[in-house]
Design a protein around this motif. Structure first.
Motif, PDB file in Angstrom:
ATOM      1  N   GLU A 135      40.804  61.684  71.951  1.00 51.70           N
ATOM      2  CA  GLU A 135      40.311  62.783  71.127  1.00 51.70           C
ATOM      3  C   GLU A 135      40.761  62.667  69.683  1.00 51.70           C
ATOM      4  N   LYS A 136      42.020  62.324  69.447  1.00 49.44           N
ATOM      5  CA  LYS A 136      42.547  62.299  68.079  1.00 49.44           C
ATOM      6  C   LYS A 136      41.725  61.389  67.170  1.00 49.44           C
ATOM      7  N   GLU A 137      41.186  60.300  67.714  1.00 44.68           N
ATOM      8  CA  GLU A 137      40.405  59.359  66.908  1.00 44.68           C
ATOM      9  C   GLU A 137      39.017  59.923  66.601  1.00 44.68           C
ATOM     10  N   ILE A 138      38.420  60.588  67.578  1.00 51.42           N
ATOM     11  CA  ILE A 138      37.112  61.209  67.366  1.00 51.42           C
ATOM     12  C   ILE A 138      37.228  62.324  66.333  1.00 51.42           C
ATOM     13  N   ASN A 139      38.266  63.152  66.480  1.00 45.98           N
ATOM     14  CA  ASN A 139      38.471  64.263  65.552  1.00 45.98           C
ATOM     15  C   ASN A 139      38.583  63.760  64.111  1.00 45.98           C
ATOM     16  N   MET A 140      39.336  62.680  63.920  1.00 43.68           N
ATOM     17  CA  MET A 140      39.493  62.130  62.569  1.00 43.68           C
ATOM     18  C   MET A 140      38.164  61.614  62.035  1.00 43.68           C
ATOM     19  N   ALA A 141      37.419  60.893  62.861  1.00 45.33           N
ATOM     20  CA  ALA A 141      36.132  60.356  62.419  1.00 45.33           C
ATOM     21  C   ALA A 141      35.173  61.476  62.005  1.00 45.33           C
ATOM     22  N   ILE A 142      35.137  62.541  62.783  1.00 42.15           N
ATOM     23  CA  ILE A 142      34.257  63.669  62.450  1.00 42.15           C
ATOM     24  C   ILE A 142      34.717  64.334  61.162  1.00 42.15           C
ATOM     25  N   CYS A 143      36.023  64.537  61.011  1.00 44.48           N
ATOM     26  CA  CYS A 143      36.535  65.159  59.777  1.00 44.48           C
ATOM     27  C   CYS A 143      36.245  64.304  58.551  1.00 44.48           C
ATOM     28  N   LEU A 144      36.344  62.985  58.679  1.00 43.34           N
ATOM     29  CA  LEU A 144      36.015  62.114  57.544  1.00 43.34           C
ATOM     30  C   LEU A 144      34.535  62.230  57.189  1.00 43.34           C
ATOM     31  N   ALA A 145      33.687  62.427  58.185  1.00 41.98           N
ATOM     32  CA  ALA A 145      32.258  62.625  57.917  1.00 41.98           C
ATOM     33  C   ALA A 145      32.025  63.956  57.200  1.00 41.98           C
ATOM     34  N   VAL A 146      32.767  65.001  57.586  1.00 45.77           N
ATOM     35  CA  VAL A 146      32.670  66.290  56.891  1.00 45.77           C
ATOM     36  C   VAL A 146      33.120  66.108  55.440  1.00 45.77           C
ATOM     37  N   TYR A 147      34.244  65.444  55.281  1.00 43.87           N
ATOM     38  CA  TYR A 147      34.814  65.177  53.949  1.00 43.87           C
ATOM     39  C   TYR A 147      33.771  64.512  53.047  1.00 43.87           C
ATOM     40  N   GLN A 148      33.133  63.464  53.557  1.00 45.14           N
ATOM     41  CA  GLN A 148      32.121  62.747  52.778  1.00 45.14           C
ATOM     42  C   GLN A 148      30.935  63.639  52.450  1.00 45.14           C
ATOM     43  N   ALA A 149      30.511  64.442  53.416  1.00 51.18           N
ATOM     44  CA  ALA A 149      29.344  65.307  53.209  1.00 51.18           C
ATOM     45  C   ALA A 149      29.619  66.408  52.183  1.00 51.18           C
ATOM     46  N   LEU A 150      30.871  66.837  52.078  1.00 51.75           N
ATOM     47  CA  LEU A 150      31.220  67.907  51.128  1.00 51.75           C
ATOM     48  C   LEU A 150      31.634  67.379  49.752  1.00 51.75           C
ATOM     49  N   GLU A 151      31.737  66.053  49.633  1.00 54.98           N
ATOM     50  CA  GLU A 151      32.169  65.446  48.377  1.00 54.98           C
ATOM     51  C   GLU A 151      31.284  65.913  47.227  1.00 54.98           C
ATOM     52  N   GLY A 152      31.927  66.376  46.177  1.00 54.26           N
ATOM     53  CA  GLY A 152      31.217  66.866  45.007  1.00 54.26           C
ATOM     54  C   GLY A 152      30.868  68.346  45.075  1.00 54.26           C
ATOM     55  N   LEU A 153      30.859  68.917  46.277  1.00 50.15           N
ATOM     56  CA  LEU A 153      30.528  70.334  46.450  1.00 50.15           C
ATOM     57  C   LEU A 153      31.768  71.205  46.574  1.00 50.15           C
ATOM     58  N   ALA A 154      32.823  70.625  47.164  1.00 54.67           N
ATOM     59  CA  ALA A 154      34.056  71.379  47.416  1.00 54.67           C
ATOM     60  C   ALA A 154      35.242  70.429  47.329  1.00 54.67           C
TER      61      ALA A 154
END
Length: 180
Positions: A28-47
């Motif tokens: 789980e810890k690896e999946i959670n990190m991968a998903i959070c990095l995708a959120v991070y990338q998607a929010l880049e420039g907005l927040a």
């Protein structure tokens, strides 16, 4: 500060705490990190986005909440994968702290976006007194993206494209919550 809203993303578990582990060894810890990095990338420039952990490290629940509180985040989202002894259990669910209207609104938006994007059963928004929900002073939600204990959902979570899709869905929910 940039004047942009501040989001704290919490990739659940890490370090000595792997979280749920599937029958095939997916952690789980690896999946959670991968998903959070995708959120991070998607929010880049907005927040502005802070992660409670940068890699596979031990971070206590108290430290996770304290980081968000010290940063004065506008919202806090903890990302997890579910597990059950009932291998037929499926779906997505999101938690908020009881009595937090803003936390509930955040949880509802996250849940809607995940269900819409991943086409998994909607297990709804629920309340819980989890430490990261109880100890944070801003609207907070904890998402359980899918079940690692279910072989169909485990295969989905193994797929990097699905992790990216989940991350973008969470970013849309956060963006809607923050009015981005």
């Amino acid at each position: 500060m940039s004047g942009k809203p501040l989001v704290v993303l919490d990739p659940g578990h890490g370090g000595r705490s792997p979280g749920a582990v599937s029958r095939s060894g997916l952690r789980e810890k690896e999946i959670n990190m991968a998903i959070c990095l995708a959120v991070y990338q998607a929010l880049e420039g907005l927040a502005e986005v802070l992660l409670t952990r940068q890699g596979d490290e031990n971070v206590t629940l108290v430290q996770r909440a304290a980081l968000a509180n010290a940063a004065r985040a506008d919202c806090f989202v903890s990302v997890h994968c579910n597990s059950s002894v009932d291998r037929r259990a499926r779906g997505t669910e999101t938690f908020c702290f009881p009595g937090s209207a803003a936390g509930r609104r955040l949880a509802v938006l996250l849940q809607q976006q995940l269900v819409r994007s991943l086409y998994l059963p909607d297990r709804g928004v629920k309340t819980a007194r989890f430490a990261v929900l109880r100890q944070t002073r801003m609207p907070a939600a904890l998402v359980e993206v899918a079940f690692l204990s279910n072989t169909v959902e485990e295969e989905l979570l193994r797929d990097q494209a699905v992790r990216q899709k989940a991350g973008r869905a969470l970013a849309r929910g956060i963006g809607e919550f923050l009015g981005l």
